[in-house]
Design an enzyme around this catalytic site. Sequence first.
Site, mmCIF file in Angstrom:
data_model
loop_
_atom_site.group_PDB
_atom_site.id
_atom_site.type_symbol
_atom_site.label_atom_id
_atom_site.label_comp_id
_atom_site.label_asym_id
_atom_site.label_seq_id
_atom_site.Cartn_x
_atom_site.Cartn_y
_atom_site.Cartn_z
ATOM 1 N N GLY A 31 25.509 10.801 -8.614
ATOM 2 C CA GLY A 31 24.686 9.807 -9.340
ATOM 3 C C GLY A 31 24.857 8.229 -9.017
ATOM 4 N N ILE A 36 35.073 10.146 -9.258
ATOM 5 C CA ILE A 36 36.478 10.822 -9.570
ATOM 6 C C ILE A 36 37.678 10.082 -8.732
ATOM 7 C CG2 ILE A 36 37.875 12.618 -9.796
ATOM 8 C CD1 ILE A 36 35.350 14.239 -10.018
ATOM 9 N N LYS A 54 32.925 16.985 2.925
ATOM 10 C CA LYS A 54 33.762 16.578 1.565
ATOM 11 C C LYS A 54 35.408 17.543 1.968
ATOM 12 C CE LYS A 54 30.393 15.069 -1.336
ATOM 13 N NZ LYS A 54 29.333 15.632 -2.707
ATOM 14 N N GLY A 98 32.215 11.693 -6.106
ATOM 15 C CA GLY A 98 31.558 10.345 -6.940
ATOM 16 C C GLY A 98 32.666 9.597 -7.496
ATOM 17 N N GLU A 128 20.960 14.795 -1.700
ATOM 18 C CA GLU A 128 21.108 14.036 -0.557
ATOM 19 C C GLU A 128 19.501 13.734 -0.177
ATOM 20 O OE1 GLU A 128 23.779 12.783 0.879
ATOM 21 O OE2 GLU A 128 24.485 13.431 -0.691
ATOM 22 N N VAL A 130 22.653 4.683 -5.021
ATOM 23 C CA VAL A 130 23.867 3.979 -5.253
ATOM 24 C C VAL A 130 23.856 2.612 -5.015
ATOM 25 C CG1 VAL A 130 26.184 4.280 -4.219
ATOM 26 C CG2 VAL A 130 24.693 6.478 -4.477
HETATM 27 P P1 NDP Z 1 19.191 7.015 -0.852
HETATM 28 O O1 NDP Z 1 18.089 7.491 0.002
HETATM 29 O O2 NDP Z 1 18.732 6.774 -2.420
HETATM 30 O O3 NDP Z 1 19.094 5.291 -0.364
HETATM 31 C C1 NDP Z 1 19.273 4.995 0.769
HETATM 32 C C2 NDP Z 1 19.102 3.434 1.229
HETATM 33 O O4 NDP Z 1 19.385 3.277 2.612
HETATM 34 C C3 NDP Z 1 17.582 3.084 0.749
HETATM 35 O O5 NDP Z 1 17.706 1.608 0.121
HETATM 36 C C4 NDP Z 1 16.849 2.955 2.215
HETATM 37 O O6 NDP Z 1 16.091 1.829 2.292
HETATM 38 C C5 NDP Z 1 18.085 2.419 3.142
HETATM 39 N N1 NDP Z 1 18.037 2.730 4.421
HETATM 40 C C6 NDP Z 1 17.608 3.986 4.972
HETATM 41 N N2 NDP Z 1 17.514 3.814 6.499
HETATM 42 C C7 NDP Z 1 17.984 2.492 6.754
HETATM 43 C C8 NDP Z 1 17.958 1.868 7.985
HETATM 44 N N3 NDP Z 1 17.588 2.338 9.144
HETATM 45 N N4 NDP Z 1 18.021 0.210 7.900
HETATM 46 C C9 NDP Z 1 18.369 -0.211 6.555
HETATM 47 N N5 NDP Z 1 18.414 0.473 5.521
HETATM 48 C C10 NDP Z 1 17.910 1.829 5.411
HETATM 49 O O7 NDP Z 1 20.597 7.386 -0.800
HETATM 50 P P2 NDP Z 1 21.824 7.423 -1.830
HETATM 51 O O8 NDP Z 1 21.863 5.880 -2.503
HETATM 52 O O9 NDP Z 1 21.674 8.717 -2.552
HETATM 53 O O10 NDP Z 1 23.048 7.479 -0.904
HETATM 54 C C11 NDP Z 1 23.570 6.646 0.031
HETATM 55 C C12 NDP Z 1 24.850 7.116 0.472
HETATM 56 O O11 NDP Z 1 26.045 7.499 -0.467
HETATM 57 C C13 NDP Z 1 24.717 8.621 1.165
HETATM 58 O O12 NDP Z 1 25.645 8.530 2.309
HETATM 59 C C14 NDP Z 1 25.001 9.275 0.295
HETATM 60 O O13 NDP Z 1 25.771 10.800 1.019
HETATM 61 C C15 NDP Z 1 26.156 8.863 -0.548
HETATM 62 N N6 NDP Z 1 26.353 9.279 -1.806
HETATM 63 C C16 NDP Z 1 25.345 9.641 -2.564
HETATM 64 C C17 NDP Z 1 25.584 9.718 -4.003
HETATM 65 C C18 NDP Z 1 24.530 10.069 -4.913
HETATM 66 O O14 NDP Z 1 24.855 10.452 -5.913
HETATM 67 N N7 NDP Z 1 23.540 9.694 -4.542
HETATM 68 C C19 NDP Z 1 26.769 10.098 -4.541
HETATM 69 C C20 NDP Z 1 28.146 10.011 -3.338
HETATM 70 C C21 NDP Z 1 27.758 9.717 -2.044
HETATM 71 P P3 NDP Z 1 14.664 2.052 1.396
HETATM 72 O O15 NDP Z 1 15.164 1.915 0.224
HETATM 73 O O16 NDP Z 1 13.702 0.883 1.982
HETATM 74 O O17 NDP Z 1 14.129 3.300 1.764
HETATM 75 N N1 HSE Z 2 24.536 15.052 -2.951
HETATM 76 C C1 HSE Z 2 25.882 14.912 -3.480
HETATM 77 C C2 HSE Z 2 26.210 15.857 -4.575
HETATM 78 C C3 HSE Z 2 26.157 13.563 -3.996
HETATM 79 O O1 HSE Z 2 25.087 16.604 -5.193
HETATM 80 O O2 HSE Z 2 27.171 15.934 -4.922
HETATM 81 C C4 HSE Z 2 27.657 13.294 -4.115
HETATM 82 O O3 HSE Z 2 28.253 13.336 -3.161
#
Ligand code: NDP
Ligand code: HSE
Length: 433
Positions: A308, A137, A206, A135, A191, A18
């Site tokens: 996504g 929506i 959620k 997401g 996740e 994200v």
């Molecule tokens: P990712 O695992 O893809 O990315 C996590 C990021 O956080 C990475 O860049 C990682 O760094 C960084 N990170 C982890 N630990 C630390 C730390 N201690 N200090 C600094 N940076 C850190 O996660 P997502 O993007 O999938 O999800 C992010 C959030 O969004 C979560 O809360 C998730 O629940 C929420 N979310 C995700 C959705 C999805 O579809 N993926 C949809 C809706 C919500 P590095 O890259 O160096 O590992």
């Molecule tokens: N892991 C979550 C899902 C991301 O699959 O719906 C969106 O919140």
Amino acid sequence: MIANDRRIRVALLGHGTVGAEVARLLDEQAGELAARVGAPLELAGIAVRRPDKHPDLPRHLVTADAAGLVDSDVDVVVELIGGIEPVRGWLLSALQKGKSVVTANKALLAEHSAELAEAADAAGADLYFEAAVAGAIPLLRPLRESLAGDRITRVMGIVNGTTNYILSAMDATGAGYAETLDEASRLGYAEADPTADVDGYDAASKAAILASLAFHTRVTAADVHREGIAGVSASDIVAAKVLGRTVKLLAICERVTDADGGESVSARVHPVMIPRGHQLAGVNGAFNAVYVEADAAGELMFYGQGAGGAPTASAVLGDLVAVARNRVLGGRGPRESAHAALPIRSMGQTPTRYHISLDVADRAGVLAQVAQVFAVHDVSIAAVRQRDRHSTASLVIVTHSAPDAALRATVDEISRLDVVHEVVSVMRVEGED
Ligand code: NDP
Ligand code: HSE
């Protein structure tokens, strides 16, 4: 037109699925966003865990010191890391210093929204989290703002893209569970720990957020009854198909009124069978859909991409524009309210309906024995269907609505009857009254 030289400095925590999309859109849409906010959004830094894994990012922006970035001279903290600690401490510290926070972190909000909201209130800061549920929506803002004058009675829907992706594939092709989960992870839906999706924790978080906003009551993840999809077998999918139904993982949040007029809140996440003609049955892949029922508005449905990078980034940027505008104009957005403080109803007391599929001995009196167990637990049967095999019969029973504890006790007792060879499938039923 931008009225003065004010800039809104943004700290981006996380550059994963994200976060990377948010950074890309911030860069590509800089001019448009500045015009909408009334001031440019300036990326002050990007915190990641492993800076060396991000060689394409400008070196002066990347840091492994998220706490330092939050503490620096920034106006808004956008948190896209996930998990509870250390993120909770960073966001609390930002809010206490009057910085606005935008987050997609449902796990954190479902446990600590009270302390985060209090810190935001005390400092007059914004705490926005549209991306945390469903997401792309727009769902939380309609609940918090557009429907603030109505009385919401029910919020029900598909809020986890990963499990919906898996169940859709199992239903359509009979695909295996593990291979489909791998694909969902590859596409960025799952996740960091996919058991959060599969075991229903993500959907339960959620549901807690949705129930809190809908019923003006503080609901945490621990208040939500949770069952994941690990127990959904190929037999369940086949049993559903035979009856013209499909299996979905639903979050169901209800305002329940007792006979004496007292109100409580029920929030649950579990697999259900729904008729294939039901609108939620046609929601496939990583799409989410949520029904909201309110006294005056009637039924509303929200549908779109629930997971996504880019879809979620859309919701994050919407929040970022809103909090940045508030800072430019010198105010803050609407707060959530927990004034109703309704009690939480346990799952055992919550009325549900069951579909039960049994293999039983094919002889006289068996149906009567099974029916007697239902009668003892005061559970009314809505439909029975029997199909004969060689020495056994397959019995499918669908109940009327009864307290979940009574339904569970019924299944438990039936499974111990000598005439019952196997309880093939037990699942709750929704969408057919
Ligand atoms: P990712 O695992 O893809 O990315 C996590 C990021 O956080 C990475 O860049 C990682 O760094 C960084 N990170 C982890 N630990 C630390 C730390 N201690 N200090 C600094 N940076 C850190 O996660 P997502 O993007 O999938 O999800 C992010 C959030 O969004 C979560 O809360 C998730 O629940 C929420 N979310 C995700 C959705 C999805 O579809 N993926 C949809 C809706 C919500 P590095 O890259 O160096 O590992
Ligand atoms: N892991 C979550 C899902 C991301 O699959 O719906 C969106 O919140």
